[in-house]
Design an enzyme around this catalytic site. Structure first.
Site, short mmCIF file in Angstrom:
data_model
loop_
_atom_site.label_atom_id
_atom_site.label_comp_id
_atom_site.label_asym_id
_atom_site.label_seq_id
_atom_site.Cartn_x
_atom_site.Cartn_y
_atom_site.Cartn_z
N ASN A 119 26.18 24.46 109.45
CA ASN A 119 27.31 23.57 109.14
C ASN A 119 28.59 24.35 108.83
OD1 ASN A 119 28.43 21.08 108.76
ND2 ASN A 119 27.32 20.60 106.87
N ASP B 267 23.23 17.55 108.64
CA ASP B 267 23.61 18.73 109.44
C ASP B 267 22.38 19.47 109.98
OD1 ASP B 267 23.90 19.02 106.45
OD2 ASP B 267 23.81 21.15 106.94
N HIS C 228 23.81 20.90 93.03
CA HIS C 228 24.59 21.61 94.05
C HIS C 228 25.23 22.89 93.53
CE1 HIS C 228 26.55 21.55 98.07
NE2 HIS C 228 25.50 20.81 98.34
N GLU D 212 17.99 25.56 99.73
CA GLU D 212 18.51 25.09 101.02
C GLU D 212 19.42 26.10 101.69
OE1 GLU D 212 20.32 21.41 99.57
OE2 GLU D 212 22.29 22.24 99.94
N HIS E 219 14.99 20.99 103.07
CA HIS E 219 16.33 20.42 103.26
C HIS E 219 16.33 19.53 104.50
CE1 HIS E 219 20.90 21.46 103.75
NE2 HIS E 219 20.72 20.34 103.11
N TYR F 290 30.35 15.95 94.41
CA TYR F 290 29.43 16.21 95.50
C TYR F 290 28.54 14.98 95.74
CZ TYR F 290 25.18 17.15 97.84
OH TYR F 290 24.13 17.02 98.70
N GLU G 97 13.30 15.88 102.56
CA GLU G 97 14.56 15.13 102.45
C GLU G 97 14.82 14.36 103.74
OE1 GLU G 97 18.01 17.61 101.88
OE2 GLU G 97 19.16 15.99 100.98
N ASP H 149 20.64 16.37 92.59
CA ASP H 149 21.13 17.65 93.13
C ASP H 149 22.36 18.10 92.33
OD1 ASP H 149 21.86 19.79 94.69
OD2 ASP H 149 21.81 18.70 96.60
N HIS I 129 18.92 9.36 99.87
CA HIS I 129 20.06 9.54 98.95
C HIS I 129 20.61 8.19 98.52
CE1 HIS I 129 21.29 13.70 100.80
NE2 HIS I 129 20.02 13.65 100.46
N GLU J 207 17.64 19.71 91.49
CA GLU J 207 17.87 20.63 92.62
C GLU J 207 19.07 21.54 92.39
OE1 GLU J 207 18.14 18.46 96.27
OE2 GLU J 207 19.35 20.01 97.24
N ARG K 278 16.94 10.24 95.65
CA ARG K 278 17.89 11.14 94.98
C ARG K 278 19.07 10.31 94.53
NH1 ARG K 278 21.66 15.79 97.81
NH2 ARG K 278 23.15 14.07 97.84
N ARG L 155 13.08 24.82 98.91
CA ARG L 155 13.78 23.89 99.81
C ARG L 155 14.22 24.48 101.14
NH1 ARG L 155 15.62 19.55 99.58
NH2 ARG L 155 17.84 19.85 99.93
N TRP M 188 30.92 24.96 95.54
CA TRP M 188 31.03 23.55 95.89
C TRP M 188 29.67 22.89 95.77
CZ3 TRP M 188 28.80 21.11 100.32
CH2 TRP M 188 29.04 19.72 100.35
#
Ligand code: EZ4
Ligand code: CO
Length: 402
Positions: free
Chosen positions: A37, A316, A212, A262, A312, A159, A339, A210, A122, A236, A147, A283, A402
């Site tokens: 990605n 993407d 992130h 991930e 994951h 996020y 996921e 998550d 999600h 996560e 999630r 993951r 991020w």
């Protein structure tokens, strides 16, 4: 049988995908996902310029030797670009092997250990109430594991939440957009979100969240501790994992199960995390961790330490990776969860596939190989479009994860 040709397809049916097709002199083709990605063209170049010339003429059944040739033989090892390219070759070869032997890929990985694999979806909302509505909607669809992410009061962007409402997609066309981040409002909000989810939906639903990679280990420890009453399936990416030891601190403070990986590319990103039992779920995905050949070894190593998989599966990761992950999930003993972030209709049409969602679980289909095709004529209608993941800044302007 010999590899006679290979080509890289780049298409953007709503988002970018890079797909490797390997052809053989016996007319059997295989597909491998090479999507990274925001860095798609680098993997395409790595394949076209450096990998494809090295694999022509080789025996496609030699998945182990070809993997070692591309990993060890390059001298320069690891990293997401390299490992996505190696994965694309590896997965395409497993697809060919399955088709040549007229059997689904899961049979080559140990056969069925289960009838289907548990997936999680999600649920998102701009605030707690909207997140709860989305949980209810997904439960109606049959999901047994969800999630949950929500907007954070005081933060303009978070996020996992679409900025303009609608569906969240983890990349945006054009150059990177900027998100804002502060840990304190997030830490104050999330325990209350999960209290409400449990109040509304009871104990049975598997709940995930998550972070992130945004928290420091001690802040992640605090969050894990405060989430304990709500019995998450996992928390996560609580913190960045270059420093694997950071997870030791989290582990010392909380019984909330921890998932990470991930963005990992090889077993060496997770070696300490696994052997010290600092995590519960790994993951890593087929595409970003060197393909089925490498991921199978990682899962077997993780099994020794009671670590289960949780691959994951965001949008993407192409339908080719989803299929590979489902065959993998059917076969390995220490499967945890997969996921599932459904692709849009255009993507589903470009990649016709046999896998399907059945009652909260997924099945890969029982046809030979992976059970995914690429409609090249349709793919050609969606040329590559520059797109990036956002970047993230603290409220004082400092760039952060991020
Ligand atoms: O941000 O796939 O758990 N899922 C995730 C994803 C990732 C994107 C990055 O490309 O964290 O949404
Ligand atoms: Co994630």
């Amino acid at each position: 049988m010999k590899i006679s040709a290979a080509s890289v397809n780049i298409t953007s049916p709503g988002r970018n995908f890079v797909t490797l097709k390997i052809q053989t002199d016996e007319g059997i083709d295989g597909l491998g996902d090479a999507t990274l990605n925001g860095r798609e063209l680098s993997v395409a170049s790595y394949l076209n310029d450096h990998v494809i010339p090295c694999i022509i003429g080789r025996d496609p059944f030699q998945t182990e030797d070809i993997w070692q040739y591309l990993y060890r033989g390059a001298y320069w090892r690891r990293g997401p670009v390299t490992m996505a390219a190696v994965a694309a070759v590896d997965v395409a070869l497993w697809d060919i092997k399955g088709k040549a032997l007229n059997t689904p890929v899961y049979n080559l990985l140990g056969g069925k250990s289960r009838e289907s694999v548990l997936v999680y979806c999600h649920a998102t909302g701009s605030d707690t109430d909207h997140a709860l509505e989305d949980v209810a909607r997904h439960r109606e669809l049959g999901y047994k594991a969800i999630r949950v992410q929500s907007g954070i009061p005081g933060l303009s962007s978070t996020y996992g939440i679409a900025k303009s409402g609608g569906k969240y997609e983890p990349a945006e066309r054009g150059l990177p957009s900027e998100f804002a981040w502060a840990a304190e409002p997030y830490l104050r909000h999330v325990p209350g979100l999960f209290a409400r989810v449990r109040e509304n939906f009871g104990e049975e639903l598997c709940l995930l969240h998550d972070c992130h990679h945004r928290l420091t280990p001690i802040d992640a420890a605090r969050l894990g501790k405060e989430l304990e009453p709500f019995h998450l399936f996992w928390l996560e990416d609580p913190t960045t994992a270059e420093l694997q030891e950071g997870f030791k601190l989290i582990r010392q403070h909380t019984t909330t199960p921890i998932a990470v990986g991930e963005v990992f590319n090889s077993i060496w990103d997770a070696h300490d995390l696994i052997r010290n039992q600092w995590i519960d779920f790994i993951r890593m995905s087929v595409v970003h961790a060197g393909g089925l050949t490498h991921l199978k070894k990682i899962a077997d190593f993780a099994a020794l330490y009671h670590v289960r998989t949780g691959c994951h599966g965001a949008t993407d990761l192409s339908p080719v990776t989803m299929a590979a992950a489902l065959h993998f999930g059917m076969a390995i003993h220490n499967f945890g969860i997969q996921e599932h972030m459904p692709h849009n209709g255009e993507t589903e049409a470009v990649f016709p596939h046999s896998y399907e969602f059945v009652d909260g679980n997924m099945v890969p289909g029982d046809g030979p190989g992976l059970g995914v095709d690429l409609d090249e004529a349709l793919a050609a209608k969606y040329p590559y479009q520059r797109a990036y993941l956002p970047v993230n800044r603290r409220l004082d302007g400092t760039l952060t994860d991020w």
